[in-house]
Design an enzyme around this catalytic site. Structure first.
Site, PDB file in Angstrom:
ATOM      1  N   GLU A 115       2.217  -7.309  17.309  1.00 59.96           N
ATOM      2  CA  GLU A 115       2.287  -8.168  16.998  1.00 59.96           C
ATOM      3  C   GLU A 115       3.929  -8.486  16.373  1.00 59.96           C
ATOM      4  O   GLU A 115       4.615  -7.629  16.312  1.00 59.96           O
ATOM      5  CB  GLU A 115       1.966  -7.931  15.476  1.00 59.96           C
ATOM      6  N   CYS A 128       9.992 -12.177  14.223  1.00 61.96           N
ATOM      7  CA  CYS A 128       9.688 -11.109  13.920  1.00 61.96           C
ATOM      8  C   CYS A 128       9.540 -10.182  15.245  1.00 61.96           C
ATOM      9  O   CYS A 128       7.996 -10.188  15.426  1.00 61.96           O
ATOM     10  CB  CYS A 128       9.132 -10.846  12.486  1.00 61.96           C
ATOM     11  N   CYS A 135       4.372   3.265  14.486  1.00 66.35           N
ATOM     12  CA  CYS A 135       5.933   3.999  14.574  1.00 66.35           C
ATOM     13  C   CYS A 135       4.985   5.673  14.156  1.00 66.35           C
ATOM     14  O   CYS A 135       4.536   5.705  13.599  1.00 66.35           O
ATOM     15  CB  CYS A 135       5.926   2.803  12.528  1.00 66.35           C
ATOM     16  N   CYS A 139       6.118   6.384   6.321  1.00 65.68           N
ATOM     17  CA  CYS A 139       6.694   5.705   5.496  1.00 65.68           C
ATOM     18  C   CYS A 139       5.013   5.298   4.556  1.00 65.68           C
ATOM     19  O   CYS A 139       4.252   5.026   5.451  1.00 65.68           O
ATOM     20  CB  CYS A 139       7.301   4.742   5.232  1.00 65.68           C
ATOM     21  N   CYS A 142       3.719   2.089   4.669  1.00 68.12           N
ATOM     22  CA  CYS A 142       3.690   0.934   5.245  1.00 68.12           C
ATOM     23  C   CYS A 142       2.726   0.654   6.141  1.00 68.12           C
ATOM     24  O   CYS A 142       2.060   2.266   6.740  1.00 68.12           O
ATOM     25  CB  CYS A 142       4.662   1.692   6.626  1.00 68.12           C
ATOM     26  N   CYS A 366       5.785  -8.155   5.103  1.00 64.14           N
ATOM     27  CA  CYS A 366       6.492  -6.923   5.546  1.00 64.14           C
ATOM     28  C   CYS A 366       4.998  -6.052   5.363  1.00 64.14           C
ATOM     29  O   CYS A 366       4.919  -5.330   4.187  1.00 64.14           O
ATOM     30  CB  CYS A 366       7.289  -6.574   4.559  1.00 64.14           C
TER      31      CYS A 366
HETATM   32  N1  SAH Z   1      10.753   0.808  11.359  1.00 68.37           N
HETATM   33  C1  SAH Z   1      12.352  -0.252  10.977  1.00 68.37           C
HETATM   34  C2  SAH Z   1      11.377  -1.414  10.359  1.00 68.37           C
HETATM   35  C3  SAH Z   1      10.256  -2.122   9.108  1.00 68.37           C
HETATM   36  S1  SAH Z   1      10.094  -3.466   8.875  1.00 68.37           S
HETATM   37  C4  SAH Z   1      12.434  -0.443   9.145  1.00 68.37           C
HETATM   38  O1  SAH Z   1      11.775   0.384   8.784  1.00 68.37           O
HETATM   39  O2  SAH Z   1      13.539  -0.915   8.477  1.00 68.37           O
HETATM   40  C5  SAH Z   1      10.585  -4.021   8.009  1.00 68.37           C
HETATM   41  C6  SAH Z   1      10.987  -3.768   6.444  1.00 68.37           C
HETATM   42  O3  SAH Z   1      10.064  -4.016   5.821  1.00 68.37           O
HETATM   43  C7  SAH Z   1      11.219  -2.156   5.857  1.00 68.37           C
HETATM   44  O4  SAH Z   1      12.471  -2.313   5.487  1.00 68.37           O
HETATM   45  C8  SAH Z   1       9.905  -1.453   5.511  1.00 68.37           C
HETATM   46  O5  SAH Z   1      10.218  -0.519   4.591  1.00 68.37           O
HETATM   47  C9  SAH Z   1       9.546  -2.932   4.867  1.00 68.37           C
HETATM   48  N2  SAH Z   1       8.137  -2.868   4.719  1.00 68.37           N
HETATM   49  C10 SAH Z   1       7.280  -2.038   5.014  1.00 68.37           C
HETATM   50  N3  SAH Z   1       5.693  -1.729   4.583  1.00 68.37           N
HETATM   51  C11 SAH Z   1       5.969  -2.433   3.497  1.00 68.37           C
HETATM   52  C12 SAH Z   1       5.060  -2.617   2.788  1.00 68.37           C
HETATM   53  N4  SAH Z   1       3.771  -2.377   2.446  1.00 68.37           N
HETATM   54  N5  SAH Z   1       5.342  -4.327   1.350  1.00 68.37           N
HETATM   55  C13 SAH Z   1       6.910  -4.183   1.754  1.00 68.37           C
HETATM   56  N6  SAH Z   1       7.767  -3.662   2.656  1.00 68.37           N
HETATM   57  C14 SAH Z   1       7.111  -2.800   3.607  1.00 68.37           C
END
Ligand code: SAH
Length: 375
Positions: A115, A128, A135, A139, A142, A366
């Site tokens: 996406e 974005c 991934c 985490c 996420c 996000c």
């Molecule tokens: N792998 C990269 C890009 C990920 S997405 C990274 O971790 O930085 C970008 C941001 O969104 C990251 O900071 C990630 O931790 C955050 N993110 C992921 N899931 C989220 C959620 N459920 N709520 C808020 N932010 C989130």
């Protein structure tokens, strides 16, 4: 493809390399200017034909052979399938915020889904992009992390997300009229620094001046990472002026080990040291991303600890109200806790903003990108 080649990773595992899969077809956007000329020459044509194709793709954003009048039909029929194969087809386009936010679900040549999200603001247009399908960083808060890693995207698959966004803007598909993409954030699906080579290629193609690339300023590009220290150091040595964002989410190793599992390999201190190295070399403020999760990482004492770690550094904190993923036991912080967190950081002299939650209704905010939408 045989089934053992697509064995999904076990939950709880950190995955750097996806299962072996067929490579996406080669595309002009995968290649440097010199490589494009070599590729055209290898097809038995004059190298300047590569420059013509580059102008069509990077300058005019055209990939339809019918729209290349300076190339004969025979040449188009030969070069376009070889160098401008259609890599992505849109599966869904979901809009919200009065048509100023669009999430697109893409299907690649092998059926893999990922996406991108375009967000129009009064003063900028941000795209974005995804760097991987899925991934491997796992985490727990996420949505993408829950699905595991399917595969790395190619440079051209990343660039195509941006080109498609710009085409939509040119063709009036985005509310607010024509406009230009000014910012690119590698905050879609995937860990960009785990797909280093393709991401670096994409950064160059996106930022090289037209017609070598799309001509977007390096300063408008943000690479966001969980904190892969050797890759941050490698990026530092590239001497780019892109922004680095580090997804910290906790100031202490005990909690970060659980929220960002790669922390078991590179600790908060090491990640921040690498980030300060990046800031020193580039002169650019590092963004610290911090998703505020109610009663998990939003305590005032953690704000103070974070403030002490960041005090006096070239840094900016982006607090992201948690977007709960389906079935998650976690939720966003209480407004008063969020306010106190901001206040404590500011009391240490640390710049802080709270991220808006654009695209929430279309699962485009996000951490919600999961490509679960099927036709
Ligand atoms: N792998 C990269 C890009 C990920 S997405 C990274 O971790 O930085 C970008 C941001 O969104 C990251 O900071 C990630 O931790 C955050 N993110 C992921 N899931 C989220 C959620 N459920 N709520 C808020 N932010 C989130």
């Amino acid at each position: 493809m045989s089934s053992e080649e697509i064995t999904p990773p076990r939950p709880g595992q950190l995955v750097f390399a996806g299962p072996r899969r067929a490579k996406p077809p080669r595309h002009l956007a995968d290649l440097t200017v010199a490589e494009r000329r070599e590729a055209v020459a290898a097809l038995g044509e004059k190298p300047f034909r590569a420059d013509q194709l580059s102008r069509h793709y990077f300058d005019r954003l055209v990939d339809d052979p019918a729209d290349m009048p300076d190339l004969s039909k025979a040449l188009r029929e030969k070069l376009v399938p070889e160098l401008l194969p259609r890599l992505l087809s849109p599966v869904r386009d979901l809009a919200c915020d009065g048509g100023r936010t669009h999430k697109t679900v893409w299907k690649a040549f092998d059926g893999v889904l990922f996406e991108s999200v375009l967000m129009r603001y009064p003063d900028r247009v941000t795209m974005c992009v995804s760097s991987q399908a899925g991934c491997g960083m796992n985490c727990p808060f996420c949505a993408t992390g829950q699905a595991g890693l399917t595969r790395n995207l190619s440079t051209a698959e990343i660039v195509e997300q941006v080109a498609a966004g710009q085409r939509a803007l040119n063709q009036g598909g985005i509310a607010g009229g024509p406009g230009r993409i000014s910012n690119i954030v590698f905050m879609g699906m995937g860990e960009p620094l785990a797909n280093y080579k393709a991401v670096l290629g994409a950064v160059r193609r996106i930022t090289d001046p037209s017609p070598s690339g799309l001509g977007i300023s390096q300063r408008g590009v943000t690479v966001s990472t969980v904190g892969l220290v050797p890759a941050i150091e490698k990026l530092t040595a590239e001497d780019l002026s892109v922004r680095l964002a580090v997804s910290l989410h906790a100031p202490d190793d005990e909690l970060r080990d659980t929220l960002v599992p790669i922390n078991t390999r590179w600790k908060v201190r090491e990640v921040l040291d690498a980030a300060w190295g990046y800031a020193r070399r580039t002169g650019r403020r590092v963004s610290i991303e911090y998703a505020l999760i109610k009663d998990v990482n939003d305590q005032a004492w953690r704000a103070d600890l974070l403030g002490r770690l960041l005090k006096g550094k070239l840094v900016h904190v982006n607090l992201i109200p948690l977007n709960p993923t389906p079935g998650s036991k976690w939720t966003a912080s209480r407004p008063e806790d969020e306010r106190e967190f901001v206040r404590r950081l500011e009391s240490h002299g640390v710049a802080v903003t709270v991220r808006d939650t654009r695209g929430r209704e279309i699962d485009g905010a996000c951490g919600q990108l999961a490509a679960a939408v099927q036709t």
